[in-house]
Write an enzyme that holds these catalytic residues in place. Structure first.
Site, PDB file in Angstrom:
ATOM      1  N   ASP A   1       0.811  -1.213   0.000  1.00  0.00           N
ATOM      2  CA  ASP A   1       0.000   0.000   0.000  1.00  0.00           C
ATOM      3  C   ASP A   1       0.853   1.276   0.000  1.00  0.00           C
ATOM      4  O   ASP A   1       1.946   1.294   0.558  1.00  0.00           O
ATOM      5  CB  ASP A   1      -0.897  -0.017   1.246  1.00  0.00           C
ATOM      6  CG  ASP A   1      -2.086   0.906   1.091  1.00  0.00           C
ATOM      7  OD1 ASP A   1      -2.394   1.285  -0.060  1.00  0.00           O
ATOM      8  OD2 ASP A   1      -2.704   1.255   2.099  1.00  0.00           O
TER       9      ASP A   1
ATOM     10  N   GLU B   1      -0.028 -12.123  13.495  1.00  0.00           N
ATOM     11  CA  GLU B   1       0.376 -10.900  14.183  1.00  0.00           C
ATOM     12  C   GLU B   1       0.380  -9.766  13.159  1.00  0.00           C
ATOM     13  O   GLU B   1       0.907  -9.925  12.050  1.00  0.00           O
ATOM     14  CB  GLU B   1       1.788 -11.065  14.773  1.00  0.00           C
ATOM     15  CG  GLU B   1       1.868 -12.094  15.871  1.00  0.00           C
ATOM     16  CD  GLU B   1       1.045 -11.704  17.099  1.00  0.00           C
ATOM     17  OE1 GLU B   1       0.962 -10.502  17.419  1.00  0.00           O
ATOM     18  OE2 GLU B   1       0.482 -12.615  17.740  1.00  0.00           O
TER      19      GLU B   1
ATOM     20  N   ARG C   1       1.545  -4.533   7.001  1.00  0.00           N
ATOM     21  CA  ARG C   1       0.879  -3.546   6.155  1.00  0.00           C
ATOM     22  C   ARG C   1       1.684  -2.258   6.117  1.00  0.00           C
ATOM     23  O   ARG C   1       1.756  -1.529   7.111  1.00  0.00           O
ATOM     24  CB  ARG C   1      -0.536  -3.258   6.669  1.00  0.00           C
ATOM     25  CG  ARG C   1      -1.215  -2.222   5.797  1.00  0.00           C
ATOM     26  CD  ARG C   1      -2.706  -2.161   5.910  1.00  0.00           C
ATOM     27  NE  ARG C   1      -3.170  -1.283   4.848  1.00  0.00           N
ATOM     28  CZ  ARG C   1      -4.351  -1.305   4.297  1.00  0.00           C
ATOM     29  NH1 ARG C   1      -5.238  -2.157   4.704  1.00  0.00           N
ATOM     30  NH2 ARG C   1      -4.673  -0.468   3.341  1.00  0.00           N
TER      31      ARG C   1
ATOM     32  N   TRP D   1       2.531   8.006  -2.637  1.00  0.00           N
ATOM     33  CA  TRP D   1       3.948   8.255  -2.953  1.00  0.00           C
ATOM     34  C   TRP D   1       4.034   9.079  -4.248  1.00  0.00           C
ATOM     35  O   TRP D   1       4.794  10.040  -4.332  1.00  0.00           O
ATOM     36  CB  TRP D   1       4.673   6.917  -3.112  1.00  0.00           C
ATOM     37  CG  TRP D   1       6.151   7.004  -3.328  1.00  0.00           C
ATOM     38  CD1 TRP D   1       7.132   6.955  -2.382  1.00  0.00           C
ATOM     39  CD2 TRP D   1       6.815   7.158  -4.594  1.00  0.00           C
ATOM     40  NE1 TRP D   1       8.367   7.060  -2.973  1.00  0.00           N
ATOM     41  CE2 TRP D   1       8.195   7.184  -4.332  1.00  0.00           C
ATOM     42  CE3 TRP D   1       6.382   7.266  -5.915  1.00  0.00           C
ATOM     43  CZ2 TRP D   1       9.150   7.320  -5.338  1.00  0.00           C
ATOM     44  CZ3 TRP D   1       7.328   7.408  -6.915  1.00  0.00           C
ATOM     45  CH2 TRP D   1       8.696   7.432  -6.624  1.00  0.00           C
TER      46      TRP D   1
ATOM     47  N   SER E   1      -6.831  -6.096  -5.587  1.00  0.00           N
ATOM     48  CA  SER E   1      -7.982  -6.635  -4.857  1.00  0.00           C
ATOM     49  C   SER E   1      -9.209  -6.673  -5.766  1.00  0.00           C
ATOM     50  O   SER E   1      -9.280  -5.931  -6.770  1.00  0.00           O
ATOM     51  CB  SER E   1      -8.271  -5.778  -3.614  1.00  0.00           C
ATOM     52  OG  SER E   1      -9.056  -4.675  -3.958  1.00  0.00           O
TER      53      SER E   1
ATOM     54  N   ASN F   1     -10.442  -3.353  -6.467  1.00  0.00           N
ATOM     55  CA  ASN F   1      -9.639  -2.390  -7.237  1.00  0.00           C
ATOM     56  C   ASN F   1     -10.173  -2.134  -8.655  1.00  0.00           C
ATOM     57  O   ASN F   1      -9.772  -1.162  -9.308  1.00  0.00           O
ATOM     58  CB  ASN F   1      -8.168  -2.841  -7.334  1.00  0.00           C
ATOM     59  CG  ASN F   1      -7.387  -2.661  -6.045  1.00  0.00           C
ATOM     60  OD1 ASN F   1      -6.404  -3.366  -5.794  1.00  0.00           O
ATOM     61  ND2 ASN F   1      -7.796  -1.722  -5.190  1.00  0.00           N
ATOM     62  N   TRP F   2     -11.101  -2.983  -9.147  1.00  0.00           N
ATOM     63  CA  TRP F   2     -11.695  -2.736 -10.480  1.00  0.00           C
ATOM     64  C   TRP F   2     -12.404  -1.385 -10.511  1.00  0.00           C
ATOM     65  O   TRP F   2     -12.605  -0.807 -11.569  1.00  0.00           O
ATOM     66  CB  TRP F   2     -12.711  -3.827 -10.838  1.00  0.00           C
ATOM     67  CG  TRP F   2     -12.120  -5.190 -11.013  1.00  0.00           C
ATOM     68  CD1 TRP F   2     -12.291  -6.248 -10.176  1.00  0.00           C
ATOM     69  CD2 TRP F   2     -11.281  -5.662 -12.078  1.00  0.00           C
ATOM     70  NE1 TRP F   2     -11.609  -7.349 -10.651  1.00  0.00           N
ATOM     71  CE2 TRP F   2     -10.983  -7.016 -11.820  1.00  0.00           C
ATOM     72  CE3 TRP F   2     -10.754  -5.077 -13.229  1.00  0.00           C
ATOM     73  CZ2 TRP F   2     -10.190  -7.799 -12.657  1.00  0.00           C
ATOM     74  CZ3 TRP F   2      -9.957  -5.856 -14.064  1.00  0.00           C
ATOM     75  CH2 TRP F   2      -9.682  -7.186 -13.775  1.00  0.00           C
TER      76      TRP F   2
ATOM     77  N   SER G   1      -8.517  -4.707   5.080  1.00  0.00           N
ATOM     78  CA  SER G   1      -8.849  -4.552   3.662  1.00  0.00           C
ATOM     79  C   SER G   1      -9.092  -5.867   2.917  1.00  0.00           C
ATOM     80  O   SER G   1      -8.568  -6.060   1.806  1.00  0.00           O
ATOM     81  CB  SER G   1      -7.765  -3.735   2.940  1.00  0.00           C
ATOM     82  OG  SER G   1      -7.711  -2.436   3.464  1.00  0.00           O
TER      83      SER G   1
END
Ligand code: FPP
Length: 226
Positions: A2, A189, A170, A7, A47, A50-51, A178
């Site tokens: 992610d 963890e 993450r 960025w 994911s 994400n489409w 997500s």
């Protein structure tokens, strides 16, 4: 993986340029994992949700993943990495599907790290697909509803041979799961790091593993009580 979009935005670049830079980080993290003896690395590349992004970002990502796999395949084999793709792959562009199947076949005998690429993946969709597979088996008379156990359902998930993840890492700082490996991360963890994925490197990975090693895993039990 992610933070590619943020960025890029911070630098006045397109989101796709962020993903291209993210891809470079992926390469270095895969190498670092091999060096550290990680057995399985599951990467969330695209994911099922994400489409809903702009079509040029979606198309760009599909090409980027296909090109990256094409470029890296020989190096994956050279590093004894077995490649797997998890998700509703049949909904992906055909050329990418061919690439994924080819990469799985060509690396099938590698016995080093497993690189599990989650693509068109959703944790809820995965559980629905497993449930459907079990329902068909009940309908065919192969099993009875009472035969359905956690273990049997686990065996119907996309990558039944892989162990559940120990560490869910993450980057990007968001404190949520997500829809990632929902069933499999029951006792993982979680380490969230603020660093955006294109900036992520082997040093960050070691930082996360050090934090993981300091955790006491109880799996619902009480320490010292058998
Ligand atoms: C999430 O960042 C990242 C993605 C949706 C794509 C990640 C994919 C790659 C880096 C390609 C890897 C390819 C291979 C073959 C391993 P985001 O866009 O949600 O970032 P944001 O939260 O900053 O907007």
């Amino acid at each position: 993986m992610d933070g590619n979009g943020r960025w890029a935005e911070q630098r006045g670049l397109s989101r796709l340029e962020g993903h291209i830079e993210g891809c470079k980080a992926t390469r270095s993290v895969v190498k670092a994992c091999v060096g550290l003896g990680v057995q399985v690395l599951s990467l969330y590349a695209f994911s099922a949700e994400n489409w809903g992004r702009a079509s040029d970002e979606v198309n760009g990502l599909m090409h980027l993943i296909e090109d990256a796999l094409c470029e890296e395949l020989d190096d994956l084999i050279g590093a004894d990495i077995r490649f797997l793709a998890s998700g509703r792959c049949c909904e992906l562009p055909e050329s990418l599907q061919r690439m994924l199947v080819g990469a799985e076949k060509r690396t099938a005998d590698e016995d080093g790290m497993v690189l599990n690429l989650l693509i068109n993946y959703g944790g809820r969709a995965e559980i629905v697909d497993a449930t459907r597979a079990l329902a068909y088996r009940v309908q065919a008379g192969e099993i009875a509803p009472e035969d359905i156990t956690e273990q049997l359902l686990r065996e119907c998930l996309y990558a039944p041979g892989l162990p559940d993840p120990d560490l869910l890492l993450r980057p990007g700082g968001e404190m949520r799961v997500s829809n990632f490996l929902l069933w499999e991360i029951a006792y993982a963890e979680i380490v969230v790091m603020p660093v955006l994925w294109p900036d992520f490197d082997g040093g960050h990975l070691i930082e996360a593993i050090v934090e993981y090693n300091a955790r006491q895993r109880r799996f619902g039990g009480v320490p010292g009580v058998e």
